[in-house]
Design a protein around this motif. Structure first.
Motif, PDB file in Angstrom:
ATOM      1  N   LEU A 190      23.038  93.818 -55.350  1.00 51.47           N
ATOM      2  CA  LEU A 190      22.049  93.405 -54.359  1.00 51.47           C
ATOM      3  C   LEU A 190      22.331  93.941 -52.963  1.00 51.47           C
ATOM      4  O   LEU A 190      21.424  93.956 -52.124  1.00 51.47           O
ATOM      5  CB  LEU A 190      21.972  91.876 -54.302  1.00 51.47           C
TER       6      LEU A 190
ATOM      7  N   LEU B  58      19.898  96.354 -51.335  1.00 51.82           N
ATOM      8  CA  LEU B  58      18.589  95.731 -51.135  1.00 51.82           C
ATOM      9  C   LEU B  58      18.623  94.763 -49.966  1.00 51.82           C
ATOM     10  O   LEU B  58      17.671  94.670 -49.191  1.00 51.82           O
ATOM     11  CB  LEU B  58      18.147  95.025 -52.414  1.00 51.82           C
ATOM     12  N   VAL B  59      19.736  94.037 -49.815  1.00 50.96           N
ATOM     13  CA  VAL B  59      19.898  93.141 -48.669  1.00 50.96           C
ATOM     14  C   VAL B  59      19.966  93.947 -47.381  1.00 50.96           C
ATOM     15  O   VAL B  59      19.346  93.614 -46.369  1.00 50.96           O
ATOM     16  CB  VAL B  59      21.152  92.266 -48.846  1.00 50.96           C
TER      17      VAL B  59
ATOM     18  N   PHE C 227      15.685  92.087 -49.867  1.00 47.07           N
ATOM     19  CA  PHE C 227      16.005  90.974 -50.761  1.00 47.07           C
ATOM     20  C   PHE C 227      16.547  89.803 -49.966  1.00 47.07           C
ATOM     21  O   PHE C 227      17.501  89.929 -49.206  1.00 47.07           O
ATOM     22  CB  PHE C 227      17.034  91.383 -51.809  1.00 47.07           C
ATOM     23  N   GLN C 228      15.927  88.644 -50.149  1.00 49.90           N
ATOM     24  CA  GLN C 228      16.472  87.360 -49.727  1.00 49.90           C
ATOM     25  C   GLN C 228      15.902  86.326 -50.677  1.00 49.90           C
ATOM     26  O   GLN C 228      14.744  86.413 -51.081  1.00 49.90           O
ATOM     27  CB  GLN C 228      16.110  87.046 -48.281  1.00 49.90           C
TER      28      GLN C 228
ATOM     29  N   TYR D  92      20.847  84.057 -51.107  1.00 51.87           N
ATOM     30  CA  TYR D  92      21.035  85.278 -50.319  1.00 51.87           C
ATOM     31  C   TYR D  92      20.046  85.274 -49.158  1.00 51.87           C
ATOM     32  O   TYR D  92      18.864  84.913 -49.325  1.00 51.87           O
ATOM     33  CB  TYR D  92      20.802  86.528 -51.175  1.00 51.87           C
TER      34      TYR D  92
ATOM     35  N   VAL E 271      15.148  84.773 -60.706  1.00 53.23           N
ATOM     36  CA  VAL E 271      15.292  85.416 -59.399  1.00 53.23           C
ATOM     37  C   VAL E 271      14.079  85.020 -58.565  1.00 53.23           C
ATOM     38  O   VAL E 271      12.943  85.350 -58.922  1.00 53.23           O
ATOM     39  CB  VAL E 271      15.373  86.950 -59.516  1.00 53.23           C
TER      40      VAL E 271
ATOM     41  N   CYS F 294      12.546  85.294 -54.728  1.00 53.20           N
ATOM     42  CA  CYS F 294      12.677  85.970 -53.435  1.00 53.20           C
ATOM     43  C   CYS F 294      11.598  85.484 -52.489  1.00 53.20           C
ATOM     44  O   CYS F 294      10.416  85.492 -52.854  1.00 53.20           O
ATOM     45  CB  CYS F 294      12.533  87.483 -53.593  1.00 53.20           C
TER      46      CYS F 294
ATOM     47  N   ASN G  28      10.445  87.115 -49.989  1.00 52.59           N
ATOM     48  CA  ASN G  28      10.222  88.394 -49.311  1.00 52.59           C
ATOM     49  C   ASN G  28       9.186  89.171 -50.119  1.00 52.59           C
ATOM     50  O   ASN G  28       9.432  89.543 -51.263  1.00 52.59           O
ATOM     51  CB  ASN G  28      11.527  89.178 -49.220  1.00 52.59           C
TER      52      ASN G  28
ATOM     53  N   ALA H 165       9.938  92.602 -51.824  1.00 51.42           N
ATOM     54  CA  ALA H 165      10.870  92.697 -52.946  1.00 51.42           C
ATOM     55  C   ALA H 165      10.143  93.092 -54.224  1.00 51.42           C
ATOM     56  O   ALA H 165      10.154  92.373 -55.223  1.00 51.42           O
ATOM     57  CB  ALA H 165      11.621  91.377 -53.130  1.00 51.42           C
TER      58      ALA H 165
ATOM     59  N   VAL I 223      11.676  93.093 -58.028  1.00 46.13           N
ATOM     60  CA  VAL I 223      12.299  91.891 -58.565  1.00 46.13           C
ATOM     61  C   VAL I 223      12.297  91.870 -60.093  1.00 46.13           C
ATOM     62  O   VAL I 223      13.225  91.337 -60.713  1.00 46.13           O
ATOM     63  CB  VAL I 223      11.626  90.632 -57.986  1.00 46.13           C
TER      64      VAL I 223
ATOM     65  N   VAL J 114      15.258  93.899 -61.049  1.00 45.87           N
ATOM     66  CA  VAL J 114      16.453  93.120 -60.739  1.00 45.87           C
ATOM     67  C   VAL J 114      16.701  92.088 -61.848  1.00 45.87           C
ATOM     68  O   VAL J 114      17.817  91.966 -62.368  1.00 45.87           O
ATOM     69  CB  VAL J 114      16.311  92.410 -59.381  1.00 45.87           C
TER      70      VAL J 114
END
Length: 457
Positions: free
Chosen positions: A42, A45-46, A51-52, A69, A320, A322, A324, A327, A330, A333
């Motif tokens: 991650l 992406l952060v 990504f959050q 995150y 997952v 997010c 955001n 993202a 996802v 991910v």
């Protein structure tokens, strides 16, 4: 740095077992290795503000990773934790399916019934079945919002949305094609209310959420206070390193297909409930969600991208969530985390946040471009690339669409559009871009240069 990060990820992955069951010491060590692998995956992406949110990975009933995150509230500096409550967008649809399964078991409806049995005034309702609505085969418009008037005496409601949907022509003859339709699930929620004489929220709580023991999952009404809420954001379309608040959305008109809020732990419990005798019988679960080795679902709404999936062969669950909207990866991910939990090495994200681009280098890339008509999923243009606020930005007319994040060489990442742009230069010609949406497996789309640009606005 990228090679070191990738090497760490591969080493961590290679050490993971295919299944749990060892002694406490090795199990704890394997859990730490999985967390390190997830963190390394991650990190890029952060760093890109992509990504959050919160992540949960479980093997069977045992949760092996549960972590937040980034920020639940950027303005107040409140960090995400696994307890945060997220809008789950289209992950709401399987809950509506279970409610329909419960009503089927109670013999209050049948999925083969025509819509006209429950909504007599709906146009062509005699040729649309509830199963067609559920399977996106009814031809209903993909609509889950209508204009919001802050001066109106009454807010929009599910009923007002259904009436609006009823005035829309069908996209195709019912049952002949399949096209994703949020509107179809709004109509199903309307059916649930008519059959039960209760609100969608009340029936869902009584028939599905309560029996499954989901304490943090509920239908979000427009004025509801949600304790532990994660607020929705997206990346700024015109400035690298900045976030903006996601657009407002009315929740009443999301009912049935995108109105629920939940947590990673509650969605893990939902995944574990599949094919058991609980809110509905195991046979009903199998009818609604035909058994396969894996099952996954993805959703997005302004400010949120979400995923949940279960690998039944290896008993791995992944959620997952997010907060955001950018993202867009996802789903990838989520599926990669299923592989990580099984001990399978995956390729980490290749996107970078550490590449710079100066204005002189960027000047030759500015200009106005037009894609072939209908070639891109987000409009035909023309669009222009301009030097704006210290970087390259894609515009449509005067509206910024996305900041171009340099990836080295001729490549750029567009985060809001989740696309890659590359500039190629033939001898004696100006650079010409191609644009490839990353949502779909498509070939790059060439853009024709229709006007020269300049490094400033």
């Amino acid at each position: 740095m990228r090679l070191i990060r990738r090497a760490l990820l591969v080493v961590a992955i290679a050490s993971l077992p295919a299944a749990a069951g060892a002694a406490a010491g090795p199990v704890a060590e394997n859990d730490r290795k999985l967390e390190a692998a997830v963190d390394a995956y991650l990190r890029p992406l952060v760093d890109l503000d992509l990504f959050q949110g919160a992540v949960l990975i479980a093997r069977g009933e045992r949760v092996v990773l549960e972590k937040g995150y980034g920020f639940a509230n950027v303005e107040l500096g409140v960090r995400n934790t696994p307890a945060q409550v997220f809008r789950i967008a289209s992950l709401s649809k399987p809950f509506t399916d279970v409610a329909l399964g419960r009503l089927t078991e109670e013999k209050k409806l049948a999925l083969s019934d025509p819509l006209s049995r429950y909504v007599p005034d709906f146009p062509r309702g005699d040729s649309i079945t509830l199963e067609m609505l559920r399977e996106h085969r009814a031809g209903i418009a993909n609509m889950n919002s209508i204009p919001y008037d802050e001066e109106a005496g009454q807010p929009n409601t599910l009923d007002s949305l259904v009436r609006r949907i009823a005035r829309e022509p069908l996209a195709f003859a019912p049952g002949t094609k399949r096209r994703y339709s949020n509107g179809g699930y709004a109509v199903l929620a309307h059916v649930i209310e008519r059959v039960t004489g209760r609100s969608y929220a009340d029936y869902l709580q009584q028939a599905v959420l309560g029996p499954l023991g989901l304490r943090d999952t509920r239908h979000e009404s427009d004025q509801m206070l949600v304790r532990g809420r994660a607020f929705g954001y997206t990346v700024s379309p015109e400035e690298r390193g900045a976030m903006v608040v996601a657009p407002f959305q009315q929740m009443a008109t999301k009912t049935g297909g995108g109105s629920l809020v939940s947590t990673v732990r509650d969605l893990h419990h939902f995944l574990r409930a599949m094919y058991g005798d609980n809110a509905i019988r195991a046979a009903s679960w199998r009818t609604l969600f035909p058994a396969d080795s894996t099952w996954s679902f993805q959703g997005r709404c302004p400010g949120f991208n979400v995923y949940m999936g279960r690998d039944f062969t290896y008993e791995v669950n992944v959620v997952v969530l997010c907060n955001n909207y950018a993202a867009g990866m996802v789903g990838t991910v989520g599926s990669d985390f299923v592989a990580l939990a099984r001990g399978i090495a995956v390729e980490p994200p290749r996107w970078r946040a550490d590449v710079s681009l100066d204005s002189l280098e960027a000047a030759s890339l500015t200009g106005t471009y037009r894609p072939p008509d209908g070639a891109l999923p987000y409009g035909d243009g023309p669009v222009s690339v301009r030097w704006h606020r210290g970087g390259l930005v894609l515009f449509r007319a005067a509206t910024p669409l996305d900041a171009l994040i340099p990836q080295g060489g001729d490549a750029f990442l567009l985060r809001s559009l989740w696309s890659e742009m590359r500039f190629t230069t033939a001898a004696g010609t100006a650079p010409r871009p191609t644009l490839r949406p990353l949502w779909f497996k498509t070939d790059p789309v060439p853009l024709e240069r229709v006007a020269e640009g300049s490094p400033g606005r």
